[in-house]
Design a protein around this motif. Structure first.
Motif, PDB file in Angstrom:
ATOM      1  N   GLN A  78       0.516  -1.529  -0.161  1.00 23.89           N
ATOM      2  CA  GLN A  78      -0.169   0.082   0.534  1.00 23.89           C
ATOM      3  C   GLN A  78       0.947   1.277  -0.460  1.00 23.89           C
ATOM      4  N   VAL A  79       0.359   2.801  -0.690  1.00 26.31           N
ATOM      5  CA  VAL A  79       1.058   3.853  -0.705  1.00 26.31           C
ATOM      6  C   VAL A  79       0.489   5.038  -0.172  1.00 26.31           C
ATOM      7  N   LYS A  80       0.795   5.688   0.947  1.00 22.74           N
ATOM      8  CA  LYS A  80       0.094   6.771   1.219  1.00 22.74           C
ATOM      9  C   LYS A  80       0.284   7.508   1.258  1.00 22.74           C
ATOM     10  N   GLY A  81       0.053   9.294   1.228  1.00 19.92           N
ATOM     11  CA  GLY A  81       0.857  10.132   1.764  1.00 19.92           C
ATOM     12  C   GLY A  81       0.465  10.794   2.467  1.00 19.92           C
ATOM     13  N   ILE A  82       0.971  11.227   2.964  1.00 18.66           N
ATOM     14  CA  ILE A  82       1.248  12.048   4.058  1.00 18.66           C
ATOM     15  C   ILE A  82       1.451  13.320   4.208  1.00 18.66           C
ATOM     16  N   TYR A  83       0.272  14.781   4.088  1.00 20.09           N
ATOM     17  CA  TYR A  83       0.720  16.042   3.713  1.00 20.09           C
ATOM     18  C   TYR A  83       0.607  16.947   5.187  1.00 20.09           C
ATOM     19  N   ILE A  84       1.358  17.663   5.562  1.00 21.07           N
ATOM     20  CA  ILE A  84       1.312  18.711   6.478  1.00 21.07           C
ATOM     21  C   ILE A  84       1.799  20.067   6.579  1.00 21.07           C
ATOM     22  N   HIS A  85       0.770  20.338   7.210  1.00 19.05           N
ATOM     23  CA  HIS A  85       0.220  22.020   6.198  1.00 19.05           C
ATOM     24  C   HIS A  85       0.424  22.906   7.294  1.00 19.05           C
ATOM     25  N   SER A  86       0.957  24.166   7.554  1.00 19.18           N
ATOM     26  CA  SER A  86       0.865  25.112   8.410  1.00 19.18           C
ATOM     27  C   SER A  86       0.042  26.912   7.406  1.00 19.18           C
ATOM     28  N   THR A  87      -0.658  27.291   9.193  1.00 18.80           N
ATOM     29  CA  THR A  87      -1.314  27.745   8.422  1.00 18.80           C
ATOM     30  C   THR A  87      -1.267  29.138   8.564  1.00 18.80           C
ATOM     31  N   LEU A  88       0.878  29.525   8.916  1.00 18.36           N
ATOM     32  CA  LEU A  88       1.362  30.627   8.930  1.00 18.36           C
ATOM     33  C   LEU A  88       1.860  31.645   8.233  1.00 18.36           C
ATOM     34  N   ARG A  89       1.643  32.230   8.206  1.00 19.34           N
ATOM     35  CA  ARG A  89       2.068  33.440   7.090  1.00 19.34           C
ATOM     36  C   ARG A  89       3.431  33.950   6.875  1.00 19.34           C
ATOM     37  N   GLY A  90       3.858  33.524   5.874  1.00 21.02           N
ATOM     38  CA  GLY A  90       5.404  34.203   5.808  1.00 21.02           C
ATOM     39  C   GLY A  90       5.916  32.864   4.908  1.00 21.02           C
ATOM     40  N   ASP A  91       7.224  32.115   4.724  1.00 20.22           N
ATOM     41  CA  ASP A  91       7.236  31.549   5.043  1.00 20.22           C
ATOM     42  C   ASP A  91       8.533  30.708   5.861  1.00 20.22           C
ATOM     43  N   GLU A  92       8.207  30.686   7.034  1.00 24.08           N
ATOM     44  CA  GLU A  92       9.294  30.333   8.237  1.00 24.08           C
ATOM     45  C   GLU A  92       8.689  29.362   8.942  1.00 24.08           C
ATOM     46  N   ALA A  93       7.186  28.925   8.018  1.00 28.58           N
ATOM     47  CA  ALA A  93       5.720  27.869   9.296  1.00 28.58           C
ATOM     48  C   ALA A  93       6.499  26.783   8.641  1.00 28.58           C
ATOM     49  N   ILE A  94       6.841  25.457   7.569  1.00 21.13           N
ATOM     50  CA  ILE A  94       7.660  24.164   7.989  1.00 21.13           C
ATOM     51  C   ILE A  94       8.406  24.299   6.897  1.00 21.13           C
ATOM     52  N   VAL A  95       9.913  24.075   7.605  1.00 20.11           N
ATOM     53  CA  VAL A  95      10.873  24.191   6.960  1.00 20.11           C
ATOM     54  C   VAL A  95      11.357  22.768   6.183  1.00 20.11           C
ATOM     55  N   TYR A  96      11.536  22.876   4.788  1.00 17.59           N
ATOM     56  CA  TYR A  96      12.197  20.987   4.878  1.00 17.59           C
ATOM     57  C   TYR A  96      13.094  21.722   2.908  1.00 17.59           C
ATOM     58  N   ASP A  97      13.446  20.440   3.029  1.00 19.85           N
ATOM     59  CA  ASP A  97      14.347  20.659   1.760  1.00 19.85           C
ATOM     60  C   ASP A  97      13.570  19.993   0.462  1.00 19.85           C
ATOM     61  N   ASN A  98      13.035  20.245  -0.849  1.00 20.09           N
ATOM     62  CA  ASN A  98      12.996  19.210  -1.639  1.00 20.09           C
ATOM     63  C   ASN A  98      13.678  18.597  -2.100  1.00 20.09           C
ATOM     64  N   LYS A  99      13.269  17.145  -2.326  1.00 20.70           N
ATOM     65  CA  LYS A  99      14.588  15.638  -2.949  1.00 20.70           C
ATOM     66  C   LYS A  99      13.982  15.476  -4.282  1.00 20.70           C
ATOM     67  N   ASP A 100      14.715  15.631  -4.873  1.00 24.60           N
ATOM     68  CA  ASP A 100      13.946  14.440  -6.180  1.00 24.60           C
ATOM     69  C   ASP A 100      14.693  13.134  -6.390  1.00 24.60           C
TER      70      ASP A 100
END
Length: 95
Positions: free
Chosen positions: A41-63
């Protein structure tokens, strides 16, 4: 399998306000409604913040890199999504 990014295909299992932390990770305790996977089985996990600006959740994109991989579980990396609206298609910069 393919993971839909349409809000109606997702189920909220956690909601909490966390204080700011620039030096330590914050734990997201999912024990009240654990994520259970069946073999294959495959599942996605979506983690979201409603904080304005771009300092809410910090992580790097990986390909095409695996975050974790063993004989039981493979975890693929996430993608940054900078919008204060869950599943929003308009980023905070307006483009």
């Amino acid at each position: 399998g393919e993971i839909s990014m349409c809000k109606k295909h997702w189920k909220k299992i956690y909601q909490k306000t966390h204080g700011r932390s620039f030096r330590a990770y914050k734990e997201l305790d999912l024990s009240a409604e654990p994520i259970v996977l069946k073999p294959g089985q495959v599942k996605g996990i979506y983690i979201h913040s409603t904080l304005r600006g771009d300092e809410a959740i910090v992580y790097d994109n990986k390909d095409k890199q695996k975050t974790h991989d063993d004989s039981f579980l493979t975890i693929l990396p996430g993608r940054a999504h900078v919008s204060e609206t869950p599943f929003g298609s308009r980023p905070i910069w307006g483009w």
